[in-house]
Write a protein that holds these residues in place. Structure first.
Motif, PDB file in Angstrom:
ATOM      1  N   TYR A 156      99.457 -56.148 114.329  1.00 22.83           N
ATOM      2  CA  TYR A 156      98.445 -56.730 113.463  1.00 22.83           C
ATOM      3  C   TYR A 156      97.697 -55.609 112.749  1.00 22.83           C
ATOM      4  O   TYR A 156      97.619 -54.484 113.232  1.00 22.83           O
ATOM      5  N   TYR A 172      94.120 -54.923 110.101  1.00 22.92           N
ATOM      6  CA  TYR A 172      92.908 -55.453 109.498  1.00 22.92           C
ATOM      7  C   TYR A 172      92.905 -55.105 108.020  1.00 22.92           C
ATOM      8  O   TYR A 172      93.453 -54.093 107.605  1.00 22.92           O
ATOM      9  N   ILE A 232      90.204 -55.204 104.419  1.00 22.62           N
ATOM     10  CA  ILE A 232      88.874 -55.409 103.865  1.00 22.62           C
ATOM     11  C   ILE A 232      89.028 -55.549 102.362  1.00 22.62           C
ATOM     12  O   ILE A 232      89.628 -54.699 101.712  1.00 22.62           O
ATOM     13  N   PHE A 263      86.710 -59.868 105.416  1.00 16.76           N
ATOM     14  CA  PHE A 263      87.485 -59.174 106.438  1.00 16.76           C
ATOM     15  C   PHE A 263      88.674 -60.050 106.810  1.00 16.76           C
ATOM     16  O   PHE A 263      88.528 -61.239 107.071  1.00 16.76           O
ATOM     17  N   LEU A 314      92.653 -60.440 108.864  1.00 14.82           N
ATOM     18  CA  LEU A 314      93.531 -60.032 109.956  1.00 14.82           C
ATOM     19  C   LEU A 314      94.943 -60.410 109.532  1.00 14.82           C
ATOM     20  O   LEU A 314      95.218 -61.577 109.252  1.00 14.82           O
ATOM     21  N   TYR A 315      95.824 -59.415 109.473  1.00 10.61           N
ATOM     22  CA  TYR A 315      97.210 -59.640 109.073  1.00 10.61           C
ATOM     23  C   TYR A 315      98.123 -59.544 110.281  1.00 10.61           C
ATOM     24  O   TYR A 315      98.050 -58.595 111.053  1.00 10.61           O
ATOM     25  N   GLY A 373      88.174 -63.602 108.271  1.00 13.03           N
ATOM     26  CA  GLY A 373      87.161 -63.472 109.307  1.00 13.03           C
ATOM     27  C   GLY A 373      86.134 -64.582 109.294  1.00 13.03           C
ATOM     28  O   GLY A 373      85.724 -65.082 110.322  1.00 13.03           O
ATOM     29  N   ILE A 431      86.112 -52.768 113.811  1.00  8.12           N
ATOM     30  CA  ILE A 431      87.524 -52.684 113.444  1.00  8.12           C
ATOM     31  C   ILE A 431      88.090 -51.313 113.817  1.00  8.12           C
ATOM     32  O   ILE A 431      89.175 -51.209 114.392  1.00  8.12           O
ATOM     33  N   ASP A 488      88.430 -51.036 117.577  1.00  6.44           N
ATOM     34  CA  ASP A 488      89.539 -51.854 118.053  1.00  6.44           C
ATOM     35  C   ASP A 488      90.868 -51.145 117.857  1.00  6.44           C
ATOM     36  O   ASP A 488      91.685 -51.085 118.762  1.00  6.44           O
ATOM     37  N   ARG A 489      91.086 -50.579 116.689  1.00 11.07           N
ATOM     38  CA  ARG A 489      92.350 -49.899 116.412  1.00 11.07           C
ATOM     39  C   ARG A 489      92.447 -48.598 117.203  1.00 11.07           C
ATOM     40  O   ARG A 489      93.522 -48.223 117.654  1.00 11.07           O
ATOM     41  N   VAL A 508      93.410 -61.293 119.545  1.00 13.84           N
ATOM     42  CA  VAL A 508      94.046 -61.842 118.347  1.00 13.84           C
ATOM     43  C   VAL A 508      94.408 -63.299 118.574  1.00 13.84           C
ATOM     44  O   VAL A 508      94.156 -64.146 117.727  1.00 13.84           O
ATOM     45  N   TYR A 542      91.233 -65.330 118.529  1.00 10.76           N
ATOM     46  CA  TYR A 542      90.724 -65.435 117.164  1.00 10.76           C
ATOM     47  C   TYR A 542      91.494 -66.505 116.396  1.00 10.76           C
ATOM     48  O   TYR A 542      90.920 -67.322 115.708  1.00 10.76           O
TER      49      TYR A 542
END
Length: 119
Positions: free
Chosen positions: A32, A34, A36, A45, A47-48, A56, A94, A97-98, A112, A115
């Motif tokens: 996944y 992110y 912006i 925001f 999420l891919y 978001g 973000i 998280d990464r 994920v 979410y």
């Protein structure tokens, strides 16, 4: 979300290999990314994941700026500070998280999935 997709279509696309290269950098365990999208005032925001792009929130976070915001004693200054604080807190989240994805892969995957289930 429709408005974001229309804007992205109008701006053009990424080089096909660039997104694939970024995705491959994280590997199958962290599949996944992110995103912006911003106009400087409005911040969206995303999420891919390979099967879906999620937003978001329905409303963007906004940073309100006016000339009155330059006066530190004004209400507009406080509004500006609050908007910047909200946007930066999401951006920092973000990045964290990464950065921690390798240390906590199960927790990240659960986040994920969680979410996605809210949408």
């Amino acid at each position: 979300m429709t408005e974001i997709l229309v804007r992205l279509k109008n701006y053009g696309t990424l080089v096909v290999d660039s997104l694939e290269a970024m995705r491959n950098e994280y590997g199958d365990d962290y599949d996944y990314l992110y995103g912006i999208v911003t106009t400087a005032r409005d911040w969206h925001f995303l999420l891919y994941t390979p099967r879906r792009i999620s937003q978001g929130s329905k409303l963007p976070l906004s940073i309100e700026f006016s000339e009155n915001a330059l006066d530190k004693k004004s209400a507009e200054y406080q509004t500006l500070c609050n908007g910047v604080r909200k946007v930066l807190s999401v951006v920092v989240g973000i990045i964290k998280d990464r950065a921690c994805a390798e240390e906590e892969p199960d927790r990240k995957r659960a986040r994920v999935v969680g979410y996605r289930s809210k949408k």
